[in-house]
Write an enzyme that holds these catalytic residues in place. Structure first.
Site, PDB file in Angstrom:
ATOM      1  N   LYS A  14       0.818  -1.228   0.000  1.00  0.00           N
ATOM      2  CA  LYS A  14       0.000   0.000   0.000  1.00  0.00           C
ATOM      3  C   LYS A  14       0.844   1.266   0.000  1.00  0.00           C
ATOM      4  O   LYS A  14       0.595   2.169  -0.775  1.00  0.00           O
ATOM      5  CB  LYS A  14      -0.816   0.067   1.297  1.00  0.00           C
ATOM      6  N   ARG A  89      -9.775   2.056   8.824  1.00  0.00           N
ATOM      7  CA  ARG A  89      -9.450   0.649   9.068  1.00  0.00           C
ATOM      8  C   ARG A  89     -10.535  -0.039   9.880  1.00  0.00           C
ATOM      9  O   ARG A  89     -10.441  -1.236  10.103  1.00  0.00           O
ATOM     10  CB  ARG A  89      -8.163   0.577   9.905  1.00  0.00           C
ATOM     11  N   ARG A 128      10.809  -7.576   5.008  1.00  0.00           N
ATOM     12  CA  ARG A 128      10.882  -6.143   5.289  1.00  0.00           C
ATOM     13  C   ARG A 128      11.483  -5.911   6.679  1.00  0.00           C
ATOM     14  O   ARG A 128      12.239  -4.954   6.880  1.00  0.00           O
ATOM     15  CB  ARG A 128       9.482  -5.529   5.212  1.00  0.00           C
ATOM     16  N   ARG A 134      11.564  -2.461  11.444  1.00  0.00           N
ATOM     17  CA  ARG A 134      10.342  -1.903  12.039  1.00  0.00           C
ATOM     18  C   ARG A 134       9.949  -2.731  13.250  1.00  0.00           C
ATOM     19  O   ARG A 134       9.929  -3.955  13.186  1.00  0.00           O
ATOM     20  CB  ARG A 134       9.204  -1.924  11.008  1.00  0.00           C
ATOM     21  N   ARG A 145      -1.507  -8.436  13.266  1.00  0.00           N
ATOM     22  CA  ARG A 145      -1.962  -7.345  12.378  1.00  0.00           C
ATOM     23  C   ARG A 145      -2.814  -7.900  11.244  1.00  0.00           C
ATOM     24  O   ARG A 145      -3.809  -7.283  10.838  1.00  0.00           O
ATOM     25  CB  ARG A 145      -0.751  -6.562  11.849  1.00  0.00           C
TER      26      ARG A 145
HETATM   27  P1  AMP Z   1       0.640   0.944   8.691  1.00  0.00           P
HETATM   28  O1  AMP Z   1       1.917   1.612   8.354  1.00  0.00           O
HETATM   29  O2  AMP Z   1      -0.523   1.461   7.874  1.00  0.00           O
HETATM   30  O3  AMP Z   1       0.733  -0.555   8.666  1.00  0.00           O
HETATM   31  O4  AMP Z   1       0.304   1.345  10.210  1.00  0.00           O
HETATM   32  C1  AMP Z   1       1.193   1.011  11.251  1.00  0.00           C
HETATM   33  C2  AMP Z   1       0.460   1.036  12.591  1.00  0.00           C
HETATM   34  O5  AMP Z   1      -0.069   2.350  12.833  1.00  0.00           O
HETATM   35  C3  AMP Z   1      -0.744   0.115  12.686  1.00  0.00           C
HETATM   36  O6  AMP Z   1      -0.393  -1.219  13.005  1.00  0.00           O
HETATM   37  C4  AMP Z   1      -1.529   0.788  13.815  1.00  0.00           C
HETATM   38  O7  AMP Z   1      -0.938   0.545  15.078  1.00  0.00           O
HETATM   39  C5  AMP Z   1      -1.323   2.267  13.498  1.00  0.00           C
HETATM   40  N1  AMP Z   1      -2.389   2.751  12.569  1.00  0.00           N
HETATM   41  C6  AMP Z   1      -2.224   3.182  11.289  1.00  0.00           C
HETATM   42  N2  AMP Z   1      -3.395   3.556  10.748  1.00  0.00           N
HETATM   43  C7  AMP Z   1      -4.331   3.346  11.708  1.00  0.00           C
HETATM   44  C8  AMP Z   1      -5.745   3.518  11.770  1.00  0.00           C
HETATM   45  N3  AMP Z   1      -6.437   3.968  10.706  1.00  0.00           N
HETATM   46  N4  AMP Z   1      -6.377   3.202  12.928  1.00  0.00           N
HETATM   47  C9  AMP Z   1      -5.693   2.761  13.994  1.00  0.00           C
HETATM   48  N5  AMP Z   1      -4.371   2.549  14.011  1.00  0.00           N
HETATM   49  C10 AMP Z   1      -3.683   2.840  12.879  1.00  0.00           C
END
Ligand code: AMP
Length: 193
Positions: A14, A89, A128, A134, A145
């Site tokens: 993404k 989400r 990754r 990370r 996740r």
């Molecule tokens: P991502 O980089 O999109 O995988 O996001 C990394 C982390 O940020 C996720 O595992 C959540 O802990 C937090 N996060 C990102 N977007 C959201 C969202 N829309 N709602 C809640 N937590 C989020």
């Protein structure tokens, strides 16, 4: 002008695709994950609050996330379109976003889901983890996740599908190929009557 969402499981590419699409379409990419990571790095109050959830692979509470997105969408660079990556989400976030857009008399033009199967995603994310370190890319956290994606974010996809607003794109393949598929999908939505 395009207002769009990119939805997909962790590891579906993404973030990479969002950057490319935003360049091609000239709209700002807004990644909630990136905003949270920036705040964690800078040790802001928001970052300190978000970090404990992120490290566990949990969602940051809506009370924090929704306000952050509202503020971000109010900035000037989002006035002429945007690509949201990683938000909404949860179904509650869909409703919150509906409210933000309705207040401005706006709606979404395109909702795209990038698809990939879980085992492919776990493999990609473990790779990754080796490259980026990370803190949420360990196998147990990755699986958590993915579970959350299935439980909480697939209902989001279903919501947009019920509205007839969803387009699916196969996220497996070379990065350039996936970008071309995504751009073609956006084009076909925008040129539909
Ligand atoms: P991502 O980089 O999109 O995988 O996001 C990394 C982390 O940020 C996720 O595992 C959540 O802990 C937090 N996060 C990102 N977007 C959201 C969202 N829309 N709602 C809640 N937590 C989020």
């Amino acid at each position: 002008m395009t207002r769009m969402l990119l939805i997909g499981p962790p590891g579906s590419g993404k973030g990479t695709q969002a950057e490319r699409i935003s360049d091609r379409l000239g709209i700002v990419a807004i990644s909630t994950g990136d905003i949270f990571r920036y705040n964690v790095k800078e040790q802001t109050p928001l970052g300190l609050e978000a970090k404990k959830y992120m490290d566990a692979g949990d969602f940051v509470p809506d009370s924090v996330t929704n306000n952050m997105v509202r503020d971000r969408l109010a900035q000037d660079d989002a006035a002429n379109g945007f690509l949201l990556d990683g938000y909404p989400r949860t179904v509650a976030q869909v409703e919150y976003l509906d409210g933000i857009l309705a207040e401005k008399g706006q709606s979404l033009d395109v909702v795209l889901q990038l698809t990939a199967d879980d085992e492919e995603l776990v493999t990609r994310l473990l790779n990754r983890a080796k490259e980026t370190g990370r803190s949420d890319d360990t196998e147990a956290v990755i699986r958590h996740r993915l579970d959350l994606y299935h439980e909480q974010t697939e209902p989001v996809v279903a919501r947009y599908e019920e509205r007839g607003a969803l387009t699916r794109v196969d996220g497996i393949g070379a990065i350039d190929e996936v970008t071309e598929r995504v751009l073609a999908a956006i084009e076909s939505v925008r040129s539909a009557p």
